[in-house]
Write a protein that holds these residues in place. Structure first.
Motif, PDB file in Angstrom:
ATOM      1  N   GLY A 166      -2.592 -34.064  -4.596  1.00 54.52           N
ATOM      2  CA  GLY A 166      -1.511 -33.181  -4.151  1.00 54.52           C
ATOM      3  C   GLY A 166      -1.980 -31.992  -3.337  1.00 54.52           C
ATOM      4  N   HIS A 167      -3.290 -31.729  -3.384  1.00 55.49           N
ATOM      5  CA  HIS A 167      -3.802 -30.622  -2.577  1.00 55.49           C
ATOM      6  C   HIS A 167      -3.720 -30.966  -1.089  1.00 55.49           C
ATOM      7  CE1 HIS A 167      -6.298 -28.358  -5.818  1.00 55.49           C
ATOM      8  NE2 HIS A 167      -5.228 -28.907  -6.337  1.00 55.49           N
ATOM      9  N   VAL A 168      -3.616 -29.923  -0.287  1.00 49.71           N
ATOM     10  CA  VAL A 168      -3.510 -30.135   1.151  1.00 49.71           C
ATOM     11  C   VAL A 168      -4.789 -29.641   1.825  1.00 49.71           C
ATOM     12  CG1 VAL A 168      -2.153 -29.668   3.222  1.00 49.71           C
ATOM     13  CG2 VAL A 168      -1.025 -29.775   0.978  1.00 49.71           C
ATOM     14  N   ILE A 189      -9.675 -25.853   4.931  1.00 52.57           N
ATOM     15  CA  ILE A 189      -9.327 -25.322   3.609  1.00 52.57           C
ATOM     16  C   ILE A 189      -8.729 -26.403   2.736  1.00 52.57           C
ATOM     17  CG2 ILE A 189      -8.904 -22.975   4.450  1.00 52.57           C
ATOM     18  CD1 ILE A 189      -5.794 -23.901   3.854  1.00 52.57           C
ATOM     19  N   ASP A 190      -8.786 -26.119   1.436  1.00 52.62           N
ATOM     20  CA  ASP A 190      -8.102 -26.934   0.443  1.00 52.62           C
ATOM     21  C   ASP A 190      -7.077 -26.017  -0.200  1.00 52.62           C
ATOM     22  OD1 ASP A 190      -8.556 -29.482  -1.670  1.00 52.62           O
ATOM     23  OD2 ASP A 190      -7.811 -27.651  -2.600  1.00 52.62           O
ATOM     24  N   LEU A 191      -5.822 -26.392  -0.100  1.00 52.77           N
ATOM     25  CA  LEU A 191      -4.768 -25.552  -0.647  1.00 52.77           C
ATOM     26  C   LEU A 191      -4.082 -26.277  -1.793  1.00 52.77           C
ATOM     27  CD1 LEU A 191      -2.395 -23.174   0.903  1.00 52.77           C
ATOM     28  CD2 LEU A 191      -1.288 -25.114  -0.137  1.00 52.77           C
ATOM     29  N   ASP A 192      -3.957 -25.554  -2.902  1.00 56.59           N
ATOM     30  CA  ASP A 192      -3.214 -26.079  -4.046  1.00 56.59           C
ATOM     31  C   ASP A 192      -1.772 -25.608  -3.875  1.00 56.59           C
ATOM     32  OD1 ASP A 192      -1.984 -26.470  -6.477  1.00 56.59           O
ATOM     33  OD2 ASP A 192      -3.734 -25.900  -7.667  1.00 56.59           O
ATOM     34  N   PRO A 193      -0.877 -26.478  -3.467  1.00 55.38           N
ATOM     35  CA  PRO A 193       0.459 -26.005  -3.084  1.00 55.38           C
ATOM     36  C   PRO A 193       1.271 -25.475  -4.269  1.00 55.38           C
ATOM     37  CG  PRO A 193       0.336 -28.405  -2.972  1.00 55.38           C
ATOM     38  CD  PRO A 193      -1.030 -27.927  -3.295  1.00 55.38           C
ATOM     39  N   LEU A 194       0.859 -25.792  -5.471  1.00 55.57           N
ATOM     40  CA  LEU A 194       1.636 -25.329  -6.626  1.00 55.57           C
ATOM     41  C   LEU A 194       1.185 -23.964  -7.129  1.00 55.57           C
ATOM     42  CD1 LEU A 194       2.068 -28.667  -8.612  1.00 55.57           C
ATOM     43  CD2 LEU A 194       3.606 -27.611  -6.955  1.00 55.57           C
ATOM     44  N   THR A 195      -0.034 -23.555  -6.799  1.00 52.51           N
ATOM     45  CA  THR A 195      -0.509 -22.230  -7.230  1.00 52.51           C
ATOM     46  C   THR A 195      -0.776 -21.303  -6.046  1.00 52.51           C
ATOM     47  OG1 THR A 195      -2.837 -22.870  -7.167  1.00 52.51           O
ATOM     48  CG2 THR A 195      -1.674 -23.230  -9.250  1.00 52.51           C
ATOM     49  N   GLY A 196      -0.835 -21.863  -4.864  1.00 55.92           N
ATOM     50  CA  GLY A 196      -1.152 -21.056  -3.686  1.00 55.92           C
ATOM     51  C   GLY A 196      -2.634 -20.769  -3.529  1.00 55.92           C
ATOM     52  N   GLN A 197      -3.452 -21.345  -4.390  1.00 58.39           N
ATOM     53  CA  GLN A 197      -4.892 -21.100  -4.296  1.00 58.39           C
ATOM     54  C   GLN A 197      -5.499 -21.793  -3.087  1.00 58.39           C
ATOM     55  OE1 GLN A 197      -6.604 -21.958  -8.175  1.00 58.39           O
ATOM     56  NE2 GLN A 197      -7.753 -20.050  -8.047  1.00 58.39           N
ATOM     57  N   VAL A 198      -6.304 -21.029  -2.352  1.00 59.64           N
ATOM     58  CA  VAL A 198      -6.939 -21.552  -1.154  1.00 59.64           C
ATOM     59  C   VAL A 198      -8.448 -21.504  -1.339  1.00 59.64           C
ATOM     60  CG1 VAL A 198      -7.336 -21.157   1.310  1.00 59.64           C
ATOM     61  CG2 VAL A 198      -5.066 -20.754   0.329  1.00 59.64           C
ATOM     62  N   LYS A 199      -9.089 -22.599  -1.061  1.00 60.61           N
ATOM     63  CA  LYS A 199     -10.555 -22.609  -1.043  1.00 60.61           C
ATOM     64  C   LYS A 199     -11.006 -23.113   0.313  1.00 60.61           C
ATOM     65  CE  LYS A 199     -13.811 -23.711  -4.179  1.00 60.61           C
ATOM     66  NZ  LYS A 199     -14.417 -22.533  -4.802  1.00 60.61           N
ATOM     67  N   VAL A 200     -11.978 -22.435   0.891  1.00 63.10           N
ATOM     68  CA  VAL A 200     -12.569 -22.962   2.114  1.00 63.10           C
ATOM     69  C   VAL A 200     -13.565 -24.035   1.695  1.00 63.10           C
ATOM     70  CG1 VAL A 200     -13.913 -22.423   4.165  1.00 63.10           C
ATOM     71  CG2 VAL A 200     -12.279 -20.757   3.276  1.00 63.10           C
ATOM     72  N   LEU A 203      -3.964  -9.099   5.352  1.00 63.96           N
ATOM     73  CA  LEU A 203      -5.074  -9.632   4.553  1.00 63.96           C
ATOM     74  C   LEU A 203      -5.186  -8.873   3.220  1.00 63.96           C
ATOM     75  CD1 LEU A 203      -7.731 -10.054   7.381  1.00 63.96           C
ATOM     76  CD2 LEU A 203      -6.288 -11.816   6.343  1.00 63.96           C
ATOM     77  N   PRO A 204      -5.770  -9.508   2.186  1.00 64.38           N
ATOM     78  CA  PRO A 204      -6.260 -10.890   2.165  1.00 64.38           C
ATOM     79  C   PRO A 204      -5.157 -11.888   1.869  1.00 64.38           C
ATOM     80  CG  PRO A 204      -6.717  -9.851   0.061  1.00 64.38           C
ATOM     81  CD  PRO A 204      -6.073  -8.800   0.925  1.00 64.38           C
ATOM     82  N   ILE A 205      -5.471 -13.147   2.090  1.00 61.03           N
ATOM     83  CA  ILE A 205      -4.511 -14.236   1.884  1.00 61.03           C
ATOM     84  C   ILE A 205      -4.603 -14.654   0.413  1.00 61.03           C
ATOM     85  CG2 ILE A 205      -3.832 -16.547   2.671  1.00 61.03           C
ATOM     86  CD1 ILE A 205      -5.558 -15.883   5.247  1.00 61.03           C
ATOM     87  N   THR A 206      -3.889 -13.944  -0.443  1.00 65.24           N
ATOM     88  CA  THR A 206      -3.983 -14.206  -1.885  1.00 65.24           C
ATOM     89  C   THR A 206      -3.126 -15.411  -2.256  1.00 65.24           C
ATOM     90  OG1 THR A 206      -2.122 -12.757  -2.317  1.00 65.24           O
ATOM     91  CG2 THR A 206      -4.316 -11.761  -2.393  1.00 65.24           C
ATOM     92  N   PRO A 207      -3.410 -16.021  -3.406  1.00 62.19           N
ATOM     93  CA  PRO A 207      -2.564 -17.131  -3.868  1.00 62.19           C
ATOM     94  C   PRO A 207      -1.089 -16.722  -3.912  1.00 62.19           C
ATOM     95  CG  PRO A 207      -4.512 -16.936  -5.268  1.00 62.19           C
ATOM     96  CD  PRO A 207      -4.540 -15.769  -4.321  1.00 62.19           C
ATOM     97  N   GLU A 208      -0.864 -15.473  -4.293  1.00 62.47           N
ATOM     98  CA  GLU A 208       0.517 -15.002  -4.397  1.00 62.47           C
ATOM     99  C   GLU A 208       1.217 -14.985  -3.037  1.00 62.47           C
ATOM    100  OE1 GLU A 208       1.124 -11.754  -6.924  1.00 62.47           O
ATOM    101  OE2 GLU A 208       3.105 -11.304  -6.110  1.00 62.47           O
ATOM    102  N   LYS A 209       0.531 -14.477  -2.025  1.00 62.58           N
ATOM    103  CA  LYS A 209       1.161 -14.437  -0.699  1.00 62.58           C
ATOM    104  C   LYS A 209       1.442 -15.849  -0.193  1.00 62.58           C
ATOM    105  CE  LYS A 209      -1.044 -10.116   0.657  1.00 62.58           C
ATOM    106  NZ  LYS A 209      -2.153  -9.550   1.436  1.00 62.58           N
ATOM    107  N   VAL A 210       0.554 -16.762  -0.510  1.00 54.94           N
ATOM    108  CA  VAL A 210       0.734 -18.138  -0.048  1.00 54.94           C
ATOM    109  C   VAL A 210       1.897 -18.786  -0.790  1.00 54.94           C
ATOM    110  CG1 VAL A 210      -0.335 -20.419   0.098  1.00 54.94           C
ATOM    111  CG2 VAL A 210      -1.689 -18.365   0.594  1.00 54.94           C
ATOM    112  N   LEU A 211       1.924 -18.596  -2.105  1.00 50.71           N
ATOM    113  CA  LEU A 211       2.949 -19.287  -2.895  1.00 50.71           C
ATOM    114  C   LEU A 211       4.331 -18.686  -2.683  1.00 50.71           C
ATOM    115  CD1 LEU A 211       3.149 -21.594  -4.998  1.00 50.71           C
ATOM    116  CD2 LEU A 211       3.246 -19.813  -6.739  1.00 50.71           C
ATOM    117  N   LEU A 212       4.395 -17.359  -2.627  1.00 50.44           N
ATOM    118  CA  LEU A 212       5.698 -16.711  -2.522  1.00 50.44           C
ATOM    119  C   LEU A 212       6.095 -16.403  -1.082  1.00 50.44           C
ATOM    120  CD1 LEU A 212       5.502 -14.204  -5.538  1.00 50.44           C
ATOM    121  CD2 LEU A 212       6.159 -16.613  -5.534  1.00 50.44           C
ATOM    122  N   GLY A 213       5.187 -16.692  -0.143  1.00 52.17           N
ATOM    123  CA  GLY A 213       5.460 -16.359   1.253  1.00 52.17           C
ATOM    124  C   GLY A 213       6.574 -17.212   1.829  1.00 52.17           C
ATOM    125  N   ALA A 214       7.247 -16.607   2.814  1.00 50.61           N
ATOM    126  CA  ALA A 214       8.318 -17.352   3.470  1.00 50.61           C
ATOM    127  C   ALA A 214       7.716 -18.385   4.410  1.00 50.61           C
ATOM    128  CB  ALA A 214       9.192 -16.378   4.255  1.00 50.61           C
TER     129      ALA A 214
END
Lengths: 763, 257, 156
Positions: A450-452, A626-637, A748-759
């Motif tokens: 499920g990760h992108v 990057i690897d993005l966990d779409p359910l938590t917003g966690q991003v790993k390069v 910046l920074p691109i936190t999991p929260e900004k990714v998950l809750l971002g528009a």
């Protein structure tokens, strides 16, 4: 012509000392009996000391002195390490009654031990008149609260547009062409605001210095600094003594990244030594290094970027609001790079640009110099805008860059009209794309879990020294056995410049690297150098080394000819001996070296300077996966490919490590480094626990390739590398995140929260 | 920095307990976080010579001594076997191996830090705290109590459960933004949440092993969550059911870390 | 109070304060390889071996070291030589300020898990921060070091 020593990945000359744990850093070499210096710091963001009672502190055991604003000199100075003319305003005192940020020093205590100094600090009683504080840069300009109302505030370079009555440190505009007219003709105009924060350099060795009187009544300052010659000036100015009375020595440094381009700590132990006549040392705690230091200037950048439908970039309009904090260190200069080292990347098709800026005082920690020096912020903004433009046009962001990026030989109006004399940026783009597998991976794919996975790209440039400003000298002399002593004023801060400059000297003198001894910096002994910053060392000091070696070779030939009894014109030097072409006789370098130590021969020594009317930019293309966990917003390069044009690569190992380290610092800035201040102006990201830098588990596969151009004005074709390499990750990762999930993060920074809750989607 | 003027190695637990009754005393366990709290005390009580560092298996439970280190738990073969590697997985994100080699179970349990990965996992296992004066006390109760002057001797955890933990972090080895630990036994599924950001707590028990996303979403709606500088309440509420589902899947053996 | 311990194989007797850390004690004893990079047990610079196990010397109470064996990089010069060379060959030591702590922990890794994978190397050494190198050069160096000791090099 192939080089022998330049281009070799040799070990650093100090490597084995460092990896065997030898005591070669500032604190390791402090004399016994050194006083411990501690500072009482302001708990308020803006206040005036109404009264201060130090009587109980002075009586405390082991205390040598307690100093307050009443004891400190009254001449304002700047801690910014910059050469003449000094752009940063003279707005500081060592101790000021007026406190302008949390952590501003209120008193200096020196005692026999750290415990005693801390105990004495506790015994100081202060009453403060608390003033309203300006914490938001957007509210600073023309605020009724003035941060520097003092009459003796002084801007040395009035052209900066500084005005302390407006909380303004710099203001200006640079433009070429009619940007509004061009934007009006564009099919697509991107108009966005981007924001970066006061990132900390987090070098592992915090700020530290010790001072001691010498036998001649002068003051010796041993400091972990990038700018020994500026420290001499700053300390002398602050203490109101002649510069001739100050000597600055730089031992090995535990990292700097620009932080130590500001004399953050030296004046305090210096004042103690002046007052007590005793050796005194100040070592910043990590908390001090995170809260009252010299971080990156927080910037808010509005970018308007216009292009035609076919993806030709026509106009860039950029405004930067930079927050210099409580003092103006590096404020007027960093801001310039935000536009001057981002806009020129698109010189190829650009018809007009405008770049304007304001730099304001606030009641926050004073900013300083951090690797990239404003370019990092500006490149995040412009490169993000270019990515947004690509999406608006429905174009591949890499293809958009291929079409618009600056090419070799083009004149760059947004880069002071300099010509890109050496530029392999197009090759860098192609190489980085190939390394990351852009064609297969853009824009995204979803994994079975499920990760992108998604990719993003950004470009970067920097300078090589400051054109027309930076200057460096190198001195070299022939020593016993035909070896050489190279003296430089450039400061190796772990980057390996002592070794790199020795490689350049060995190349020029046709000798083995081991024949070159390098001396660290001592302002009494070393030739002048503006210091190691602005990516100047390899390029500017390197040229000085080449010139000094050329002069030395001429002297060697002259001395050899004299010994051979032949005409100078008939003699030549091949690195080992001087030969007379007519007679075929040779005299070895060793014999020449011995001869100069006997009566009647001149010493063989040369000094030369470097400095350049231009600052040839290194270039880079960086691609992040990057690897993005779409359910938590966690991003790993997971992968980062960087292709760099730094001209000739003098030492591939050191250049590679510089690039890898710069990329990871950029990744940290993009994803996890989060300066946090509370509503009272206190920095809450005050430790390595609260301000997170990447660990090795966050370090992805980082791959580096060099696409060298040849910079004719540089030593053996070299340009700089140190700063250029930090600039691509922020925009590349931000776009990879957008490509993965449709969320655009501009702050910046691109936190999991900004990714998950971002528009999702464009605004 | 914490400061104290006297450092004592009690020879018996009774002695340690007696010393700890004074307000001027403090127990030194791993000394990892204690040194940061700026505490000023007269007497430091060191528990390292009382034989409290063992991990023992007896009957249907493990006893983890208060001075057993996190690294001991992480690398203990019997614990790994019994709980499906949960200790290794849950504790390995904490700072670094050197840190975990001196950080202790007792220090974690006593301190009841909101961010504790240790507390969340032990709660999911329904651990019991072994206190010198009070005897055995459920961790779930102890978690809610103020810091007191009793001495933590260890923790007892029941066997026969599979456990797992899932967390979100800003980067590796950082404190969690939210952590969910789960355990599955004959009485069903138990879930504990930590870094809410308040102290960790059990948020569900006796759930069917195959509890579905709707069940986790319903739990997450009512869990007391808050915001701090690391993450907002909103974010935590969005992520809580995700971590619950993942931890549950892991204890069911459906998902690896 | 007085503490007696073994430092790099030699018995040492030292005066310490009740709240001194092992780090403070070591610096006072003239050990220069040990560095301090934080006050929050976060950086790994102060790593030394306590009874052969790597610990953060900043977090170990000095009095607790009584009767125990402390080893610093000064005491492991020959064992550390090859790893140091591997780091130097990559240029991965850079400023070198984190090197002592890293090497002390990496030597423990090599003793514990000489066939460690990259992932295991990263996990074991995650508590050793470095700001210069980006870690990848260190990873290459440690990988090469492990393969060189596997082939019998570097044994005293």
């Amino acid at each position: 012509m192939s080089n022998r020593v330049v281009g070799q990945g040799v070990r650093k000359k100090d490597a084995m000392a460092l990896v065997s744990g030898q005591g070669v850093y500032t604190e390791d070499i402090a004399p016994g009996g050194c006083l411990c210096v501690k500072l009482l710091r302001s708990p308020h963001a803006h206040a005036v000391v109404r009264s201060i009672d130090v009587s109980r502190a002075k009586e405390a055991p082991g205390v040598a002195c307690v100093l307050t604003w009443e004891d400190a000199p009254k001449t304002r100075f700047t801690q910014a390490g910059q050469t003449y003319p000094e752009f940063s305003p003279y707005d500081r005192l060592i101790l000021d009654r007026h406190l302008r940020c949390v952590g501003d020093p209120v008193a200096i205590v020196a005692a026999e031990t750290e415990r005693q100094a801390l105990a004495a600090i506790d015994r100081i009683r202060v009453e403060y008149d608390v003033l309203p504080a300006v914490l938001d840069a957007r509210e600073a300009l023309d605020n009724e609260t003035l941060i520097h109302p003092e009459a003796d505030w002084r801007a040395l370079v009035p052209e900066c547009g500084a005005d302390n009555r407006r909380n303004l440190v710099a203001h200006g505009c640079d433009q070429d062409g009619d940007v509004e007219a061009e934007l009006a003709c564009c099919d697509v105009v991107i108009d966005r605001e981007y924001e970066t924060h006061a990132n900390q350099q987090c070098m592992m060795e915090t700020f530290r210095a010790f001072c001691m009187p010498d036998a001649y009544g002068r003051l010796t300052v041993v400091s972990s600094t990038q700018i020994p010659f500026h420290v001499r000036r700053i300390v002398a100015t602050a203490l109101e003594i002649s510069k001739s009375r100050v000597r600055v020595v730089k031992p090995r440094i535990g990292g700097g990244f620009g932080a130590k381009q500001t004399a953050v700590c030296e004046v305090y132990p210096a004042l103690v030594t002046m007052k007590t006549g005793r050796a005194a040392m100040l070592v910043f705690t990590r908390e001090e290094a995170m809260t009252v230091s010299s971080p990156r200037h927080a910037m808010r950048m509005r970018v308007r970027l216009g292009a035609t439908r076919d993806g030709t970039i026509r106009a860039i309009d950029m405004h930067t609001l930079s927050n210099t904090g409580a003092y103006g260190e590096h404020g007027p200069t960093t801001v310039g790079l935000s536009g001057h080292k981002s806009i020129p990347l698109y010189t190829h098709s650009l018809r007009a640009f405008r770049f304007s800026w304001d730099v304001v005082y606030t009641n926050t920690m004073s900013a300083g110099a951090y690797r990239g020096y404003g370019a990092t912020q500006g490149i995040f903004a412009v490169e993000s805008a270019v990515n947004e433009l690509a999406h608006a046009l429905g174009m591949d962001p890499a293809a958009l860059r291929e079409a618009n990026a600056v090419r070799e030989g083009e004149v760059m109006p947004a880069y002071y009209g300099e010509t890109a004399g050496s530029c392999a940026l197009s090759r860098c783009i192609a190489r980085a794309k190939e390394m990351i597998g852009w064609a297969e991976k853009y824009p995204r794919r979803t994994l079975p879990n499920g990760h992108v996975r998604a990719v993003g790209i950004a470009l970067s440039m920097q300078g090589s020294g400051i054109s027309g400003v930076d200057t460096a000298s190198a001195a070299i002399r022939l020593a016993d056995e035909g070896t050489y002593n190279l003296s430089i004023g450039a400061t190796d801060m772990g980057t390996g410049c002592d070794t790199i400059l020795a490689q350049i000297a060995a190349e020029a003198l046709e000798c083995p690297l081991s024949a070159i001894s390098v001396h660290g910096v001592d302002t009494d002994v070393s030739p002048y150098d503006t210091g190691s910053y602005a990516s100047s060392t390899t390029y500017v000091t390197g040229m000085a080394v080449v010139r000094a070696c050329e002069a030395l070779r001429a002297q060697i030939v002259r001395a050899g000819a004299k010994l051979l009894g032949c005409a100078q014109e008939d003699a030549s030097f091949d690195g080992e001996a001087v030969a007379c072409e007519a007679s075929g006789r040779r005299v070895s370098l060793c014999s020449i070296a011995e001869a100069q130590m006997t009566a009647g021969m001149d010493a063989i020594a040369a000094v030369a300077s470097g400095g350049s009317p231009t600052s040839p930019p290194p270039f880079m293309a960086g691609c992040a996966e990057i690897d993005l966990d779409p359910l938590t917003g966690q991003v790993k390069v997971v992968d980062f490919a960087g292709a760099v044009d730094c001209g000739t690569v003098v030492n591939p190992n050191l250049a590679r490590v510089q690039t890898e380290g710069g990329i990871l610092q950029g990744i940290g800035m993009a994803l996890c480094e989060m300066p946090v201040m509370d509503e009272r102006g206190r920095t809450m990201s005050n430790s390595l626990l609260q301000y997170r830098i990447p660990t090795r588990q966050d370090a992805p596969r980082i791959r580096v390739a060099f696409e060298p151009s040849y910079e004719k004005s540089g030593p053996y074709g070299a340009k700089s590398i140190g700063e250029c390499v930090i600039n691509t990750p922020c925009a590349a990762i931000a776009d990879a995140v957008y490509n993965a999930c449709g969320v655009r993060v501009r702050d910046l920074p691109i936190t999991p929260e900004k990714v998950l809750l971002g528009a999702k989607g464009e605004p | 920095m914490a400061s104290f003027s006297e450092y004592v190695f009690p020879e018996t637990i009774e002695e340690a307990y007696a010393l700890n009754q004074k307000r001027s005393s403090v127990i030194v366990a791993g000394n990892m976080w204690l040194r940061m709290c700026g505490l000023r005390k007269k007497t430091a009580i060191d528990l390292s010579r009382l034989g409290l560092d063992g991990i023992t298996e007896e009957g249907d439970a493990f006893t983890l001594g208060a001075m057993a280190t996190l690294r001991d738990l992480e690398t203990h073969p019997a614990l790994a076997r019994e709980y499906g590697g949960a200790f290794g997985e849950a504790l390995s994100p904490i700072v670094g191996t050197q840190f975990r080699r001196t950080a202790t179970v007792g220090g974690s349990v006593y301190s009841r830090f909101g961010f504790s990965d240790v507390s969340a996992l032990l709660l999911a296992l329904d651990a019991r705290v072994l206190l010198h004066a009070r005897g055995e006390t459920p961790l779930r109760d102890y978690q809610r109590e103020p810091w007191d002057r009793d001495v933590v001797l260890g923790v007892r955890i029941p066997k026969g459960r599979r456990a797992a933990a899932r967390s979100v972090r800003l980067c590796s080895t950082d404190l969690p933004l939210l952590v969910c630990a789960a355990s599955l036994g004959p009485d069903g599924l138990r879930l504990a949440l930590g870094a809410r950001p308040g102290r960790a707590m059990i948020v569900a028990e006796g759930l069917p092993a195959d509890a579905d996303e709707a069940a986790f979403a319903a739990i997450a709606r009512d869990v007391p969550l808050g915001g701090n500088r690391r993450a907002s309440e909103d974010y935590r509420r969005r992520v809580a059911p995700v971590l619950m589902a993942r931890a549950a899947a892991a204890v069911r053996g459906e998902e690896r870390a | 109070m007085t503490v007696e311990l073994t430092l790099n194989g030699r018995p040492v007797r030292a005066q310490v304060e009740a709240d001194d850390s092992l780090y403070t004690l070591l610096r006072a004893l003239g050990v220069r390889s040990v560095k301090c990079g934080c006050e929050t047990s976060s950086c790994g610079l102060c790593t030394v071996h306590l009874d052969g196990q790597p610990v953060l010397s900043c977090s170990v109470p000095a009095p607790r070291c009584a009767g125990r064996a402390v080893t610093t990089l000064e005491g492991l010069q020959s064992e550390a030589r090859l790893l140091g060379e591997c780091l130097a060959d990559e240029g991965a030591e850079q400023c070198g300020f984190c090197a002592s702590g890293l090497i002390m922990n990496a030597l423990a890794l090599a003793r514990e898990n000489p066939s460690a994978t990259d992932e295991e190397i990263d996990a074991y050494l995650a508590g050793n921060l470095c700001r210069c190198s980006g870690y990848v050069g260190q990873r290459r160096a440690i990988r090469r070091y492990l393969s060189r000791i596997a082939s019998g090099e570097g044994r005293a």
